[in-house]
Design a protein around this motif. Sequence first.
Motif, PDB file in Angstrom:
ATOM      1  N   ALA A  63       0.932  -1.135   0.151  1.00 35.74           N
ATOM      2  CA  ALA A  63      -0.076   0.009   0.024  1.00 35.74           C
ATOM      3  C   ALA A  63       1.044   1.313  -0.045  1.00 35.74           C
ATOM      4  N   VAL A  64       0.418   2.469  -0.213  1.00 36.87           N
ATOM      5  CA  VAL A  64       1.229   3.707  -0.301  1.00 36.87           C
ATOM      6  C   VAL A  64       0.023   4.827   0.347  1.00 36.87           C
ATOM      7  N   ILE A  65       0.923   5.620   0.849  1.00 38.40           N
ATOM      8  CA  ILE A  65       0.178   6.757   1.282  1.00 38.40           C
ATOM      9  C   ILE A  65       0.974   8.104   0.670  1.00 38.40           C
ATOM     10  N   THR A  66       0.162   8.775  -0.032  1.00 40.22           N
ATOM     11  CA  THR A  66       0.735  10.080  -0.732  1.00 40.22           C
ATOM     12  C   THR A  66      -0.072  10.931  -1.070  1.00 40.22           C
ATOM     13  N   ASP A  67       0.504  12.130  -1.799  1.00 44.24           N
ATOM     14  CA  ASP A  67      -0.331  13.189  -2.408  1.00 44.24           C
ATOM     15  C   ASP A  67      -1.353  12.609  -3.498  1.00 44.24           C
ATOM     16  N   PRO A  68      -2.362  13.114  -3.745  1.00 40.79           N
ATOM     17  CA  PRO A  68      -2.911  12.707  -5.261  1.00 40.79           C
ATOM     18  C   PRO A  68      -2.127  13.054  -6.326  1.00 40.79           C
ATOM     19  N   ASP A  69      -2.263  12.282  -7.396  1.00 39.80           N
ATOM     20  CA  ASP A  69      -1.495  12.456  -8.536  1.00 39.80           C
ATOM     21  C   ASP A  69      -0.005  12.417  -8.664  1.00 39.80           C
ATOM     22  N   SER A  70       0.579  11.892  -7.775  1.00 41.61           N
ATOM     23  CA  SER A  70       1.927  11.767  -7.305  1.00 41.61           C
ATOM     24  C   SER A  70       2.468  10.669  -8.280  1.00 41.61           C
ATOM     25  N   ALA A  71       3.907  10.619  -8.285  1.00 42.39           N
ATOM     26  CA  ALA A  71       4.565   9.313  -9.103  1.00 42.39           C
ATOM     27  C   ALA A  71       4.265   8.158  -8.294  1.00 42.39           C
ATOM     28  N   LEU A  72       4.241   8.210  -6.737  1.00 42.81           N
ATOM     29  CA  LEU A  72       4.222   7.032  -6.137  1.00 42.81           C
ATOM     30  C   LEU A  72       2.570   6.315  -6.431  1.00 42.81           C
ATOM     31  N   GLU A  73       1.735   7.161  -6.470  1.00 46.64           N
ATOM     32  CA  GLU A  73       0.216   6.744  -6.634  1.00 46.64           C
ATOM     33  C   GLU A  73       0.396   6.014  -8.027  1.00 46.64           C
ATOM     34  N   ARG A  74       0.866   6.861  -9.167  1.00 48.37           N
ATOM     35  CA  ARG A  74       0.941   6.003 -10.277  1.00 48.37           C
ATOM     36  C   ARG A  74       1.547   4.780 -10.175  1.00 48.37           C
ATOM     37  N   LEU A  75       2.453   4.664  -9.713  1.00 51.56           N
ATOM     38  CA  LEU A  75       3.180   3.445  -9.767  1.00 51.56           C
ATOM     39  C   LEU A  75       2.524   2.425  -8.930  1.00 51.56           C
ATOM     40  N   ALA A  76       1.764   2.627  -7.950  1.00 58.92           N
ATOM     41  CA  ALA A  76       0.892   1.841  -7.109  1.00 58.92           C
ATOM     42  C   ALA A  76      -0.343   1.389  -7.946  1.00 58.92           C
ATOM     43  N   ASP A  77      -0.743   2.361  -8.805  1.00 57.53           N
ATOM     44  CA  ASP A  77      -2.024   1.952  -9.666  1.00 57.53           C
ATOM     45  C   ASP A  77      -1.291   0.838 -10.629  1.00 57.53           C
ATOM     46  N   GLU A  78      -0.277   1.100 -11.424  1.00 56.56           N
ATOM     47  CA  GLU A  78       0.237   0.353 -12.330  1.00 56.56           C
ATOM     48  C   GLU A  78       0.555  -1.017 -11.964  1.00 56.56           C
TER      49      GLU A  78
END
Length: 413
Positions: free
Chosen positions: A163-178
């Motif tokens: 799981a990740v905790i991050t700001d919306p639209d961050s590179a970490l969010e995109r990685l987690a979705d991918e």
Amino acid sequence: MLSARYRFAGLASAVDREVAQLVADDVAARFWERDSTVFGEEPTEIADRMGWFDAPNDSLDMWAQLEGFAAEVCELADDVIVMGMGGSSLFPEVLAKTFGNAPGHPRLHVLDSTDADAIRRVLAATDPSRSFYIASSKSGTTLETRSQLDLFWAASGDPERFAVITDPDSALERLADERGFAHVFRNDPDIGGRFAALSLFGMVPAAVLGVDGESILEASLDLADALEPLDDGDNVGIVLGAFLGAAAKAGREQLTVAIDPRIETFGLWLEQLVAESTGKHGVGVVPVIGEPLEAILASPQRRIVAVIGEVEGIDALRAMKVPIVELSLEETVDLGAHVLLWEYATAIAGRVLGLNPFDQPDVESAKRAARALMDADAPVSPEPVPLADALEMIEPTDTVAVCAFVDPDGVQA
């Protein structure tokens, strides 16, 4: 309800002046309304950094959801590894060491170092088939955290365990979705890292541990009632902030904090909050945490003392005749009240010192220097300086910090 008792000693008139000015400038009411001009005319890194005041309510609204996530993790894991740096990791560390994991909940390992021994220790203590991994980064680009995530992804590769905790639209969010991670927690982007303790960055790990997060958040909301706009000097956050700022102006910049053993590791979080928020442009408050009583008593000249809860040697501290504030602590869940109080007071101290408490120019300059070294074909190591030469540079009013790059839970620490 948290209470404060002061003895300002020789700072009484200076604190009174600062409080009177804050009241005259209607700072409490403007702060309550999220008026960014309290801290400067330029809104950058002010207007978009005041969401922390809403974090207790927002997290309380999500608490049932966080408990549901924690229940899923309990089925999957005996150990949870939180990867983060500074504001993304310090409050989870405080929670883990203050409360431990509740029965039936996994152990929490907070990895906020790239020290090889620290990483080896966590790897040796955990089994990827019974572990869950949480990567925490506001920006989503924190190099240390992304490196740790790559390491544990290589060891596990099971997206249901991440799981990740991050700001919306961050590179970490995109990685987690991918990669199809099990959960993506999107934090309020208007919260800076060191002010994020009561946001998802702190409360997701709290739920995983089985901590009574509702009571922690409710304690912070009780404290918020005491921070409502007042037309006099009784606002506990205004007075504490004025005390910190007036002391630093008067040459008592060393904020020496003695903390109740029940929440002793609170100092880990408080140290970063105060130092990074006020230490810039050649001024600031220097937090001194965990110093032995004998050392405090031997060098009172540049100190003010803050006592949180019940501490050994309180009578000796009171007898020092230095400015002191004593803050009550009834239960460990009152940690939530202390978080909000110190966030508020630190921001007010920044106002008193004439600086923006929410930006971090020295942090950013250090990151730029590190990136330049890493991008170079052959990074140049700085020349070593003999200790004797370094000591000769120290002036009587200087403060020396020794920063050790070691495993924080290892034998060297």
